[in-house]
Enzyme design. Structure first.
Site, PDB file in Angstrom:
ATOM      1  N   ASP A 325       0.830  -1.214   0.000  1.00  0.00           N
ATOM      2  CA  ASP A 325       0.000   0.000   0.000  1.00  0.00           C
ATOM      3  C   ASP A 325       0.860   1.259   0.000  1.00  0.00           C
ATOM      4  OD1 ASP A 325      -2.432  -1.407   0.121  1.00  0.00           O
ATOM      5  OD2 ASP A 325      -2.109  -1.780   2.251  1.00  0.00           O
ATOM      6  N   GLY A 326       1.996   1.163   0.709  1.00  0.00           N
ATOM      7  CA  GLY A 326       2.890   2.318   0.785  1.00  0.00           C
ATOM      8  C   GLY A 326       3.400   2.722  -0.595  1.00  0.00           C
ATOM      9  N   ASN A 406      -4.635   8.750   1.758  1.00  0.00           N
ATOM     10  CA  ASN A 406      -5.146   8.113   2.978  1.00  0.00           C
ATOM     11  C   ASN A 406      -5.735   9.135   3.952  1.00  0.00           C
ATOM     12  OD1 ASN A 406      -4.805   5.431   2.544  1.00  0.00           O
ATOM     13  ND2 ASN A 406      -2.975   5.191   3.806  1.00  0.00           N
ATOM     14  N   ASP A 436      -5.233  12.625  22.006  1.00  0.00           N
ATOM     15  CA  ASP A 436      -3.932  12.500  21.341  1.00  0.00           C
ATOM     16  C   ASP A 436      -3.931  13.188  19.987  1.00  0.00           C
ATOM     17  OD1 ASP A 436      -2.881  11.190  23.434  1.00  0.00           O
ATOM     18  OD2 ASP A 436      -2.660   9.242  22.450  1.00  0.00           O
TER      19      ASP A 436
HETATM   20  N1  LIG Z   1      -1.641   2.913  14.119  1.00  0.00           N
HETATM   21  C1  LIG Z   1      -1.718   2.703  12.814  1.00  0.00           C
HETATM   22  O1  LIG Z   1      -2.411   1.846  12.296  1.00  0.00           O
HETATM   23  C2  LIG Z   1      -0.932   3.580  11.906  1.00  0.00           C
HETATM   24  C3  LIG Z   1      -0.016   4.474  12.420  1.00  0.00           C
HETATM   25  C4  LIG Z   1       0.673   5.278  11.534  1.00  0.00           C
HETATM   26  C5  LIG Z   1       0.434   5.205  10.169  1.00  0.00           C
HETATM   27  N2  LIG Z   1      -0.473   4.316   9.719  1.00  0.00           N
HETATM   28  C6  LIG Z   1      -0.813   4.251   8.307  1.00  0.00           C
HETATM   29  O2  LIG Z   1       0.288   4.007   7.487  1.00  0.00           O
HETATM   30  C7  LIG Z   1       0.052   4.721   6.304  1.00  0.00           C
HETATM   31  C8  LIG Z   1       1.290   4.858   5.525  1.00  0.00           C
HETATM   32  O3  LIG Z   1       1.545   3.611   4.974  1.00  0.00           O
HETATM   33  P1  LIG Z   1       2.975   3.186   4.500  1.00  0.00           P
HETATM   34  O4  LIG Z   1       2.861   1.856   3.847  1.00  0.00           O
HETATM   35  O5  LIG Z   1       3.597   4.290   3.765  1.00  0.00           O
HETATM   36  O6  LIG Z   1       3.709   3.049   5.841  1.00  0.00           O
HETATM   37  P2  LIG Z   1       4.200   1.716   6.547  1.00  0.00           P
HETATM   38  O7  LIG Z   1       5.166   1.004   5.688  1.00  0.00           O
HETATM   39  O8  LIG Z   1       4.601   2.099   7.938  1.00  0.00           O
HETATM   40  O9  LIG Z   1       2.893   0.813   6.575  1.00  0.00           O
HETATM   41  C9  LIG Z   1       1.811   1.043   7.401  1.00  0.00           C
HETATM   42  C10 LIG Z   1       0.803  -0.068   7.246  1.00  0.00           C
HETATM   43  O10 LIG Z   1      -0.445   0.510   6.904  1.00  0.00           O
HETATM   44  C11 LIG Z   1      -0.977  -0.208   5.809  1.00  0.00           C
HETATM   45  N3  LIG Z   1      -1.778   0.671   5.013  1.00  0.00           N
HETATM   46  C12 LIG Z   1      -1.397   1.788   4.378  1.00  0.00           C
HETATM   47  N4  LIG Z   1      -2.435   2.315   3.745  1.00  0.00           N
HETATM   48  C13 LIG Z   1      -3.486   1.504   3.975  1.00  0.00           C
HETATM   49  C14 LIG Z   1      -4.835   1.526   3.585  1.00  0.00           C
HETATM   50  N5  LIG Z   1      -5.330   2.499   2.859  1.00  0.00           N
HETATM   51  N6  LIG Z   1      -5.636   0.525   3.989  1.00  0.00           N
HETATM   52  C15 LIG Z   1      -5.168  -0.453   4.751  1.00  0.00           C
HETATM   53  N7  LIG Z   1      -3.909  -0.515   5.171  1.00  0.00           N
HETATM   54  C16 LIG Z   1      -3.067   0.454   4.790  1.00  0.00           C
HETATM   55  C17 LIG Z   1       0.213  -0.699   5.055  1.00  0.00           C
HETATM   56  O11 LIG Z   1      -0.150  -1.808   4.269  1.00  0.00           O
HETATM   57  C18 LIG Z   1       1.157  -1.063   6.150  1.00  0.00           C
HETATM   58  O12 LIG Z   1       0.903  -2.348   6.601  1.00  0.00           O
HETATM   59  C19 LIG Z   1      -0.517   6.006   6.760  1.00  0.00           C
HETATM   60  O13 LIG Z   1      -1.240   6.664   5.774  1.00  0.00           O
HETATM   61  C20 LIG Z   1      -1.379   5.570   7.901  1.00  0.00           C
HETATM   62  O14 LIG Z   1      -2.697   5.345   7.500  1.00  0.00           O
HETATM   63  C21 LIG Z   1      -1.156   3.514  10.546  1.00  0.00           C
HETATM   64  N1  LIG Z   2       9.195   4.206  -5.003  1.00  0.00           N
HETATM   65  C1  LIG Z   2       9.391   4.478  -3.720  1.00  0.00           C
HETATM   66  N2  LIG Z   2      10.304   5.372  -3.337  1.00  0.00           N
HETATM   67  C2  LIG Z   2      10.485   5.664  -2.045  1.00  0.00           C
HETATM   68  N3  LIG Z   2       9.819   5.092  -1.047  1.00  0.00           N
HETATM   69  C3  LIG Z   2       8.899   4.195  -1.358  1.00  0.00           C
HETATM   70  C4  LIG Z   2       8.616   3.840  -2.707  1.00  0.00           C
HETATM   71  N4  LIG Z   2       7.646   2.919  -2.715  1.00  0.00           N
HETATM   72  C5  LIG Z   2       7.342   2.706  -1.433  1.00  0.00           C
HETATM   73  N5  LIG Z   2       8.066   3.468  -0.618  1.00  0.00           N
HETATM   74  C6  LIG Z   2       7.999   3.495   0.839  1.00  0.00           C
HETATM   75  O1  LIG Z   2       8.462   2.253   1.280  1.00  0.00           O
HETATM   76  C7  LIG Z   2       7.735   1.855   2.416  1.00  0.00           C
HETATM   77  C8  LIG Z   2       7.298   0.401   2.289  1.00  0.00           C
HETATM   78  O2  LIG Z   2       6.555   0.234   1.105  1.00  0.00           O
HETATM   79  P1  LIG Z   2       5.261  -0.632   1.095  1.00  0.00           P
HETATM   80  O3  LIG Z   2       4.310  -0.102   2.079  1.00  0.00           O
HETATM   81  O4  LIG Z   2       4.809  -0.685  -0.306  1.00  0.00           O
HETATM   82  O5  LIG Z   2       5.776  -2.033   1.505  1.00  0.00           O
HETATM   83  P2  LIG Z   2       5.291  -2.920   2.673  1.00  0.00           P
HETATM   84  O6  LIG Z   2       5.327  -2.137   3.928  1.00  0.00           O
HETATM   85  O7  LIG Z   2       6.140  -4.152   2.590  1.00  0.00           O
HETATM   86  O8  LIG Z   2       3.846  -3.272   2.210  1.00  0.00           O
HETATM   87  P3  LIG Z   2       2.485  -2.967   2.915  1.00  0.00           P
HETATM   88  O9  LIG Z   2       2.312  -1.463   2.889  1.00  0.00           O
HETATM   89  O10 LIG Z   2       1.490  -3.683   2.088  1.00  0.00           O
HETATM   90  O11 LIG Z   2       2.582  -3.468   4.310  1.00  0.00           O
HETATM   91  C9  LIG Z   2       6.555   2.797   2.544  1.00  0.00           C
HETATM   92  O12 LIG Z   2       6.762   3.621   3.653  1.00  0.00           O
HETATM   93  C10 LIG Z   2       6.585   3.620   1.303  1.00  0.00           C
HETATM   94  O13 LIG Z   2       6.271   4.975   1.544  1.00  0.00           O
END
Ligand SMILES: NC(=O)c1ccc[n+]([C@@H]2O[C@H](COP(=O)([O-])OP(=O)(O)OC[C@H]3O[C@@H](n4cnc5c(N)ncnc54)[C@H](O)[C@@H]3O)[C@@H](O)[C@H]2O)c1
Ligand SMILES: Nc1ncnc2c1ncn2[C@@H]1O[C@H](COP(=O)(O)OP(=O)(O)OP(=O)(O)O)[C@@H](O)[C@H]1O
Length: 531
Positions: A325-326, A406, A436
C-alpha cells in the site's frame, strides 16, 4: 381562395376562385406560367376562338364576371364559353383545393423545419457562449490563485486529457450522461476545464457507467412522482474503463530495497517492451540501477526534472506499482495533478489496496490493456497549512499544500500534554478535540490509521471525509463521517498548552505552532484500477 395562371395562345389569364359559388377570370399581362395539363385544356376550352376578342377587351386591363350572376352584355362571347365549361371549372376548383391543401402542408413542414433549425442555432449559440464564459471564469479564477495553488491545486482541477479526474461532489457522477471520454471536455464541472492538455502519446479511453444487469437508461435512483420522494432501485453503478485506442506507455513504480520487486521489474520491462511494444518509464534511481545490470534498459524513459515529473500524467496511460500500500501511496504522491489508472501488484505485507497478483502479471496487464475493466475512483484530500497572520515570528510559508490519498493526522507528537484542536466545518465551529489528536481521512484511508483509531471502514465509492479522534479524552466524542463537500479547518488555539504536528499519509511531518491551522477540502477523484 384558389388562384391559377394559365397561358393560352400567348394570352395570360388569371383565375381567382374566391368561393365555390363565385368564379372570377382576370386577363392580365404578367408572364407567370403555372400550367397543368388539365388547366391548359380548360383554358383552351374556355377561351378557344374567343382569344382575340378577349385580348381586345382586356387591352392590358382586367375584366371580371360572375358565373352565377351571368356576364354583362359586353361579355356575351365569353359567357357562352364559360357556361359550357362550368362543370370543368368545378372540377378544376376541386383540383385547386387539393393543390392548396398540399401547399399548406408543405408550408407547415417548412415552418416546422425552420423552427427546429432556429432552436438548434439557439442551443449552439447558448453553448458557445457558455464555453466562452467558462473559459473566462477559469482564466480569471486561476489568475487570482497563489502560485503554489497553480502548481498543485490547479493541476488537480484540470480535467485534462486521459486522466481520470473529477472535481467536487460525487453527485456530479450521477448525471444522465452514460460515459465520459478521456479526450473530450466535460461540462459537468464548469470553471475547472480551462484547456485540454493531451499528450500525443496518450491512448484514448472512455468511462462508462455500468448498471450490471440493468442496462436501461430509465433506471432512476430517486423518484418524485406524485409529489412523493422515494427510491426506486438500488444504485449498482460501476465505472468501466473502455480503451478507444490501445494504451502505449506505462510507468512502473517499485518499492525500494526489495530484490524480488527488482527482479520482477526487469522481467516486466522486457515483456512490455518486446512483446507489447510499450514505452516504459521508471523513477530515475530505478533506471540507474537497471543500467548497472544491462544496457538493454537504456530504452527505459524517466523524468529528470520536476517539470517533467509534473507532466508525467500527460505521457503515460497506466501506472504499475510493485510493492505494498505504501508504494501505491508513493505513486499517488508523485502525481500532483491527475493520476492515470493504477494497476497495483501486491508485493508487500498487507496490500489492502493492491489487488493484482504479481505471479500473473502478464494475464492481468493483458486484461487491463485490452479492457473494458472496472475501475475504482479514489478521492484525495487537498490540505493547506495556513500560517497565523498575526504571528510575525512564524517564519514558515504562508500556505503549504499537500495531497493525501489516505489521511492527514494531527496530533500531539512527542508532547506529553493533551492536544487541544479547534475544529470548524464550512466556517462553523464544530467541536474542540482534546486527546492524542485527530485523523481526517478519505474512504480509501478508512482501513488504515483511522480504522486503528476506531473509525469505520468506508467503501471508496462512498463519498465522504472521516473525522476520527485519536484517544479522545471526552467520553462524548465519537468518530464522524462528514459529506465530502465540506471544507474543514483544524486550528491549534493560541492558548493551547503546546504545539501540534500534522502528517500526510504518514509522511511529511509538519509542526503546527499555536495559531496555525490545517485547512482541508475534498477536491479530486483519482483513478485506481480494480479487477
Ligand atoms: N496505528 C496505525 O495503524 C498507523 C499508524 C501510523 C500510520 N499508519 C498508516 O500508514 C500509512 C502509511 O503507509 P505506509 O505503507 O507508507 O507506511 P508503513 O510502511 O509504515 O505501513 C503502514 C501499514 O499501513 C498499511 N496501510 C497503508 N495504507 C493503507 C490503507 N489504505 N488501507 C489499509 N492498510 C493500509 C500498510 O499496508 C502497512 O501495513 C498512513 O497513511 C497511515 O494510515 C497507521
Ligand atoms: N518508489 C518508492 N520510493 C520511495 N519510497 C517508497 C517507494 N515505494 C514505497 N516506498 C515506501 O516504502 C515503504 C514500504 O513500502 P510498502 O508499504 O509498499 O511495503 P510494505 O510495507 O512491505 O507493504 P504494505 O504497505 O502492504 O505493508 C513505505 O513507507 C513507502 O512509503
Amino acid at each position: 381562395m384558389g388562384s391559377l395562371q394559365v397561358l393560352s395562345q400567348g394570352l395570360i389569364v388569371q383565375m381567382d376562385l374566391s368561393s365555390s359559388k363565385a368564379v372570377e377570370l382576370r386577363l392580365v399581362k404578367s408572364p407567370i406560367i403555372l400550367p397543368s395539363s388539365r388547366a391548359s385544356s380548360i383554358s383552351r376550352q374556355a377561351l378557344g376562338s374567343q382569344a382575340e376578342s378577349a385580348r381586345s377587351i382586356s387591352q392590358g386591363t382586367s375584366r371580371q364576371f360572375n358565373v352565377e350572376r351571368g356576364p354583362s352584355s359586353n361579355d356575351s362571347l365569353l359567357e357562352t364559353s364559360v357556361v359550357n365549361s362550368n362543370i370543368d371549372l368545378v372540377d378544376f376548383s376541386d383540383a385547386l383545393q387539393m393543390v392548396e391543401k398540399s401547399l399548406k402542408e408543405v408550408a407547415e413542414i417548412k415552418a416546422q423545419a425552420l423552427a427546429e433549425a432556429a432552436e438548434w442555432k439557439r442551443k449552439y449559440e447558448m453553448e458557445h457562449l457558455q464555453c466562452l464564459h467558462l473559459e473566462n471564469c477559469a482564466n480569471s479564477s486561476s489568475s487570482q490563485k497563489l502560485p503554489e495553488i497553480k502548481n498543485m491545486a490547479n493541476e488537480v482541477l484540470e480535467l485534462s486529457a486521459a486522466d481520470v479526474t473529477t472535481t467536487g461532489q460525487q453527485s456530479s457522477q450521477s448525471n444522465n450522461k452514460q460515459f465520459i471520454r478521456s479526450h473530450s471536455s466535460s461540462l459537468e464541472n464548469p470553471g475547472t476545464l480551462p484547456e485540454m492538455k493531451f499528450g500525443p502519446e496518450k491512448a484514448m479511453f472512455k468511462l462508462v457507467w455500468s448498471h450490471g444487469l440493468h442496462q436501461s437508461d430509465e433506471q432512476r435512483i430517486v423518484s418524485v412522482e406524485f409529489g412523493n420522494i422515494s427510491t426506486e432501485v438500488q444504485s449498482n453503478k460501476q465505472i468501466l474503463l473502455v480503451w478507444e485506442t490501445p494504451p502505449k506507455s506505462v510507468v512502473i513504480i517499485t518499492k525500494p530495497n526489495a530484490p524480488t520487486v527488482q527482479k520482477l521489474c526487469k522481467e516486466m520491462i522486457k515483456w512490455l517492451r518486446d512483446e507489447k511494444a510499450m514505452k516504459v518509464y521508471t523513477e530515475p534511481i530505478v533506471k540507474e540501477e537497471l543500467l548497472k545490470e544491462s544496457l538493454y534498459f537504456s530504452c527505459v524513459q524517466t523524468c529528470e526534472t520536476d517539470q517533467e515529473l509534473l507532466e508525467l500524467h500527460n505521457k503515460v496511460d497506466l501506472v504499475i506499482t510493485l510493492g505494498g500500500d505504501g508504494t501505491l501511496i508513493w505513486a499517488a504522491s508523485m502525481f500532483k495533478g491527475p493520476i492515470p489508472p493504477v494497476v497495483a501488484f501486491s508485493m508487500g505485507s498487507l496490500g489492502f489496496m493492491t489487488q493484482f497478483q504479481s505471479d500473473h502479471y502478464r494475464e492481468c496487464l493483458q486484461t487491463v490493456m485490452r479492457g473494458p475493466v472496472f475501475i475504482t475512483l479514489r478521492h484525495r484530500l487537498v490540505c493547506q497549512i495556513v500560517r497565523d497572520p498575526q504571528n510575525m515570528e512564524d517564519g514558515g510559508p504562508e500556505v503549504e499544500h499537500y495531497l493525501v490519498l489516505n489521511e492527514v493526522s494531527i496530533g500531539r507528537g512527542l508532547s506529553p500534554y493533551l492536544s487541544n484542536l479547534e475544529c470548524y466545518c464550512d466556517g462553523l465551529f464544530l467541536t474542540s478535540v482534546q486527546g492524542d489528536g485527530l485523523i481526517l481521512s478519505t474512504p480509501s484511508g478508512s482501513t488504515a490509521y483511522s480504522l486503528a483509531a476506531g473509525g469505520s471502514m468506508v467503501h471508496p465509492q462512498v463519498p465522504g471525509i472521516l473525522f476520527t479522534p485519536i484517544c479522545p479524552h471526552s467520553l462524548s466524542f465519537r468518530p464522524l463521517l462528514l459529506p465530502e463537500s465540506v471544507t474543514l479547518k483544524v486550528q491549534v488555539p493560541k492558548n493551547s498548552r503546546d504545539q501540534a504536528w500534522a502528517s500526510f499519509d504518514g509522511k511529511s511531518r509538519q509542526q503546527l505552532s499555536k495559531g496555525r491551522s490545517v485547512r482541508l477540502f475534498n477536491l479530486t477523484v483519482k483513478s485506481c484500477c480494480c479487477a
